[in-house]
Write a protein that holds these residues in place. Structure first.
Motif, PDB file in Angstrom:
ATOM      1  N   GLN A  84       3.156   1.539   1.043  1.00  0.00           N
ATOM      2  CA  GLN A  84       1.979   2.190   1.792  1.00  0.00           C
ATOM      3  C   GLN A  84       1.257   2.760   1.206  1.00  0.00           C
ATOM      4  N   ILE A  85       2.004   3.040  -0.516  1.00  0.00           N
ATOM      5  CA  ILE A  85       1.281   4.423  -0.938  1.00  0.00           C
ATOM      6  C   ILE A  85      -0.030   2.981  -2.998  1.00  0.00           C
TER       7      ILE A  85
ATOM      8  N   TYR B  93      -3.856   6.356   0.273  1.00  0.00           N
ATOM      9  CA  TYR B  93      -2.894   6.055   0.610  1.00  0.00           C
ATOM     10  C   TYR B  93      -3.907   6.037   2.315  1.00  0.00           C
TER      11      TYR B  93
ATOM     12  N   GLN C  53       5.234   9.214   4.614  1.00  0.00           N
ATOM     13  CA  GLN C  53       4.331   8.327   4.187  1.00  0.00           C
ATOM     14  C   GLN C  53       5.254   7.572   3.249  1.00  0.00           C
TER      15      GLN C  53
ATOM     16  N   SER D 108       6.670   4.688   1.362  1.00  0.00           N
ATOM     17  CA  SER D 108       6.041   4.778  -0.316  1.00  0.00           C
ATOM     18  C   SER D 108       5.835   3.284  -0.533  1.00  0.00           C
TER      19      SER D 108
ATOM     20  N   TRP E  76       0.268   2.541  -5.568  1.00  0.00           N
ATOM     21  CA  TRP E  76       0.178   3.922  -7.007  1.00  0.00           C
ATOM     22  C   TRP E  76      -0.298   3.538  -8.091  1.00  0.00           C
TER      23      TRP E  76
END
Length: 370
Positions: free
Chosen positions: A15-16, A181, A11, A13, A18
């Motif tokens: 592309q998350i 996500y 995953q 990070s 937050w």
């Protein structure tokens, strides 16, 4: 229902989202390493983003050890690499962990040794293992602070088939979908009497919360290992003494602090010029750590340049002896079946793709060994 998400290199990070994650996630479980040599490339980013978003997290490592002693090495590496804000540290044991072991029957013992190292360092220690391995490989005998089991059922992102055995966390899908996500996620939920605070609170005991007017010196003394002590802590001590070059007798690491172990401890204390009483206290533990570091560090004579040619089954000589010493197997100077198997396991554990996992010691394997 709690939303607990575990993240690794799979995953990205970046592309998350937050901001959204902060509103939805109750806790994160972040992967630190795969074995000792393969660090998760997203771990540092995941940690930084989790801290920025204010999401509590635990850290875990995929076990890829080849022996009980190697399991303890991997545990120490996890402790060094895990971010100090980790609420707990977790060992992940799956099929590749079993494949990497030289002696498959040691899986439960090696897992316990790993967890014992985490506990000894003051961390809350969790244990994750494949559902089909839990009973089949006696992993139900492993004692950790909490158990995390996967069981997916139809695996459509929702809860389906619960684990067959009691556990504290249930990973119920590897195909979870969440608005923060655009990809699949491993999702878990609470599955016992322990609440979120248990998992995502402080990992180490807060000494200041203990009443200052109720010291318990007797308890501290009883926690020391000495002649007559028994159990996994003694077994771990014996393994370390053996690795450091101190004999604990013919019975080996049997978990019984008998005369031979007492003699080994006293010899260690004598060598490091500390009080010789056979009791394993802070000074003795420090001395043992130094002895282990000294033993694991190659001497000037051991660090030799690559001989310029591959070494494989059928070869003989001093170079083969060096390889055998580095692998911790019988040293006879003959590259036979046992040496080949040990080399293969070492290559698999360390991901030595240039030589290939073929039991042949080329330049990359040689340089990694030494």
């Amino acid at each position: 229902m709690a939303l607990i998400v575990d993240l690794s290199k799979y995953q990205d990070s970046d592309q998350i989202d937050w901001g959204k994650a902060k509103q939805l996630i109750d806790g994160l479980i972040l992967r630190v390493q795969y074995g000792s040599l393969t660090l998760d490339k997203e771990y540092a980013k995941h940690v930084a983003n989790a801290k920025k978003a204010g999401i509590p997290f635990m850290s875990y490592a995929y076990g890829h050890f080849v022996s009980i002693e190697d399991a303890k090495v991997e545990a120490r590496d996890l402790i060094k690499r895990a971010d100090k804000a980790s609420a707990a540290l977790i060992l992940d044991v799956e099929s590749l962990t079993l494949d990497s072991l030289r002696n498959k029957s040691e899986l439960a013992a090696a897992s316990q040794a790993y967890i014992d190292v985490l506990k000894a360092a003051g961390y809350k220690a969790g244990f994750y293992c494949s559902h089909n391995m839990y009973k089949a490989h006696h992993l139900d005998k492993v004692k950790a602070d909490f158990l995390w089991l996967p069981r997916y059922g139809v695996n459509n992102g929702n809860k389906s088939t619960k684990p067959d055995w009691p556990c504290d966390l249930w990973q119920y899908t590897s195909k979870g979908n969440q608005p923060f996500y655009n990809g699949r996620l491993d999702l878990s939920d609470l599955n016992g009497n322990k609440g979120l605070d248990y998992f995502f609170g402080a990992s180490k005991p807060k000494q200041e919360t203990k009443p200052v007017n109720k010291p318990k010196p007797a308890a501290k003394v009883s926690a020391l290992l000495k002649k007559g002590s028994k159990g996994s802590a003694v077994k771990s001590l014996q393994h370390d003494l053996i690795t450091a070059g101190y004999s604990v007798g013919k019975s080996g690491a049997d978990g019984d602090f008998g005369p031979a172990t007492d003699a080994a401890v006293r010899k260690l204390q004598q060598d490091y010029r500390i009080g010789i009483d056979g009791v394993v206290g802070p000074q003795t533990k420090s001395a043992l750590s130094k002895a282990l570091a000294k033993k694991s560090k190659p001497s000037g004579k051991s660090v030799v340049p690559y001989p310029g040619h591959v070494l494989k089954r059928g070869n003989r000589g001093k170079d083969v002896q060096r390889i055998q010493r580095a692998l911790g197997i019988t040293v006879d100077g003959i590259f036979g079946k046992q040496t080949e198997a040990a080399v293969k396991a070492y290559q698999k554990r360390h991901g030595l793709s240039i030589d290939g996992i073929d039991g042949i010691v080329g330049k990359q394997t040689w340089n990694t060994l030494f």
